[in-house]
Scaffold this motif. Sequence first.
Motif, PDB file in Angstrom:
ATOM      1  N   MET A  67       0.802  -1.217   0.000  1.00  0.00           N
ATOM      2  CA  MET A  67       0.000   0.000   0.000  1.00  0.00           C
ATOM      3  C   MET A  67       0.839   1.274   0.000  1.00  0.00           C
ATOM      4  O   MET A  67       0.319   2.364  -0.206  1.00  0.00           O
ATOM      5  CB  MET A  67      -0.934  -0.005   1.226  1.00  0.00           C
ATOM      6  CG  MET A  67      -1.876  -1.203   1.261  1.00  0.00           C
ATOM      7  SD  MET A  67      -2.668  -1.455   2.880  1.00  0.00           S
ATOM      8  CE  MET A  67      -3.729  -0.018   2.984  1.00  0.00           C
ATOM      9  N   THR A  68       2.145   1.127   0.257  1.00  0.00           N
ATOM     10  CA  THR A  68       3.031   2.298   0.259  1.00  0.00           C
ATOM     11  C   THR A  68       4.449   1.868  -0.066  1.00  0.00           C
ATOM     12  O   THR A  68       4.868   0.757   0.289  1.00  0.00           O
ATOM     13  CB  THR A  68       3.017   3.033   1.614  1.00  0.00           C
ATOM     14  OG1 THR A  68       3.844   4.199   1.527  1.00  0.00           O
ATOM     15  CG2 THR A  68       3.541   2.155   2.736  1.00  0.00           C
ATOM     16  N   ASP A  69       5.186   2.758  -0.717  1.00  0.00           N
ATOM     17  CA  ASP A  69       6.610   2.505  -0.945  1.00  0.00           C
ATOM     18  C   ASP A  69       7.467   3.437  -0.101  1.00  0.00           C
ATOM     19  O   ASP A  69       8.669   3.569  -0.317  1.00  0.00           O
ATOM     20  CB  ASP A  69       6.954   2.649  -2.426  1.00  0.00           C
ATOM     21  CG  ASP A  69       6.635   4.042  -2.980  1.00  0.00           C
ATOM     22  OD1 ASP A  69       6.154   4.913  -2.209  1.00  0.00           O
ATOM     23  OD2 ASP A  69       6.853   4.258  -4.186  1.00  0.00           O
ATOM     24  N   ARG A  70       6.839   4.084   0.884  1.00  0.00           N
ATOM     25  CA  ARG A  70       7.541   5.012   1.760  1.00  0.00           C
ATOM     26  C   ARG A  70       7.850   4.351   3.104  1.00  0.00           C
ATOM     27  O   ARG A  70       7.256   3.328   3.459  1.00  0.00           O
ATOM     28  CB  ARG A  70       6.714   6.279   1.964  1.00  0.00           C
ATOM     29  CG  ARG A  70       6.572   7.097   0.682  1.00  0.00           C
ATOM     30  CD  ARG A  70       6.092   8.494   0.996  1.00  0.00           C
ATOM     31  NE  ARG A  70       6.156   9.364  -0.174  1.00  0.00           N
ATOM     32  CZ  ARG A  70       6.012  10.680  -0.104  1.00  0.00           C
ATOM     33  NH1 ARG A  70       5.807  11.281   1.054  1.00  0.00           N
ATOM     34  NH2 ARG A  70       6.083  11.409  -1.204  1.00  0.00           N
ATOM     35  N   PRO A  71       8.767   4.951   3.893  1.00  0.00           N
ATOM     36  CA  PRO A  71       9.150   4.330   5.167  1.00  0.00           C
ATOM     37  C   PRO A  71       7.997   4.288   6.168  1.00  0.00           C
ATOM     38  O   PRO A  71       7.198   5.221   6.265  1.00  0.00           O
ATOM     39  CB  PRO A  71      10.267   5.243   5.681  1.00  0.00           C
ATOM     40  CG  PRO A  71      10.754   5.994   4.484  1.00  0.00           C
ATOM     41  CD  PRO A  71       9.571   6.152   3.590  1.00  0.00           C
ATOM     42  N   PHE A  72       7.916   3.184   6.890  1.00  0.00           N
ATOM     43  CA  PHE A  72       7.033   3.067   8.053  1.00  0.00           C
ATOM     44  C   PHE A  72       7.721   2.164   9.053  1.00  0.00           C
ATOM     45  O   PHE A  72       8.701   1.484   8.736  1.00  0.00           O
ATOM     46  CB  PHE A  72       5.649   2.531   7.663  1.00  0.00           C
ATOM     47  CG  PHE A  72       5.648   1.124   7.119  1.00  0.00           C
ATOM     48  CD1 PHE A  72       5.525   0.026   7.968  1.00  0.00           C
ATOM     49  CD2 PHE A  72       5.770   0.894   5.751  1.00  0.00           C
ATOM     50  CE1 PHE A  72       5.525  -1.272   7.460  1.00  0.00           C
ATOM     51  CE2 PHE A  72       5.775  -0.399   5.238  1.00  0.00           C
ATOM     52  CZ  PHE A  72       5.659  -1.489   6.093  1.00  0.00           C
TER      53      PHE A  72
END
Length: 334
Positions: free
Chosen positions: A63-68
């Motif tokens: 759902m995301t390619d950003r850091p979490f």
Amino acid sequence: MLSTRFTEEFGIEHPIVCGGMTAVGTADLIAPVANAGALGFLTALTQPTPEALAKEIARCRTMTDRPFGVNLTILPTLTPVPYDEYREAIIDSGITIVETAGSNPAEHVAAFKKAGVKVIHKAVAVRHALKAEAIGVDAISIDGFECAGHPGNDDIPGLVLIPAAARQVRIPLIASGGFATGSGLVAALALGASAVNMGTRFVASTEAPVHQNVKDQIVANDERATQLVFREFNNTARVARNTISEEIARRSAQPGATFADVADLASGARGRDRVLTHGDMHDGMWWAGQAQGLIDSVQSCQEIVDGIIDEADRIITGLGHTIPATARTASQAV
């Protein structure tokens, strides 16, 4: 773009964090937080097993390619929790940022650091922050008395606690408790923090996996609509004020009261089922901070983050026109 030591060291676009929230910190919320440029934390123990956590991490990545990151809260429980197995699931899944909370995380910090994982530890007092720094964490999230959850028993509000911590802590500091606006972000930066942590504000988002009644209630509530519970049991917690939390407070105040006297009302399973899932706002205990008084609408995570950053930019720009150039240069070096 508002760049701070936190955004630079953790590779996040905006100095905004959505810390771990039991039953709320799932991919449904954390992926949109990440897509908005903030840092969100899946809550490990929301998942029933370490294997389920690994699957949730994988789902979030679709759902995301950003850091979490992932939150690992370490607390005494009636049923033993396989913390080591949850920790290994986090490491094996390639997570690079972890938020720890609760008991001393030293054992877990050592394992995370060995695996190259950055650790943010939540603290409610300067002495706790310094202890966490000494065992090697990479940042501190300091909880003022205004926060939802467990603010400790010292009752120090953020206006004092944040700069008191900033005077002594050398690693990045995240201000938590009472934050929901751009003006709050600017204030936190001025007090020595390099990011803010928001929980209640993100619960009142379109993506938060809770009943619409919960979101609407946060908007309707004011800053007085919280209740302190469990102080008599040396485990002070701030929750939303309703008939259940008021009854918990009443029972707890009775001479000789023990936690067993309120356990049925304080059950996390009850709150998750009756309030968060089914929207019966007075039939379970649920968590909310004094920031309720600053929240006037339910918005998407993108709208929340964009609005806070835009407001902060306007305030900082306005301050630049009203303070001496030397002071302006110093303020821009946050």
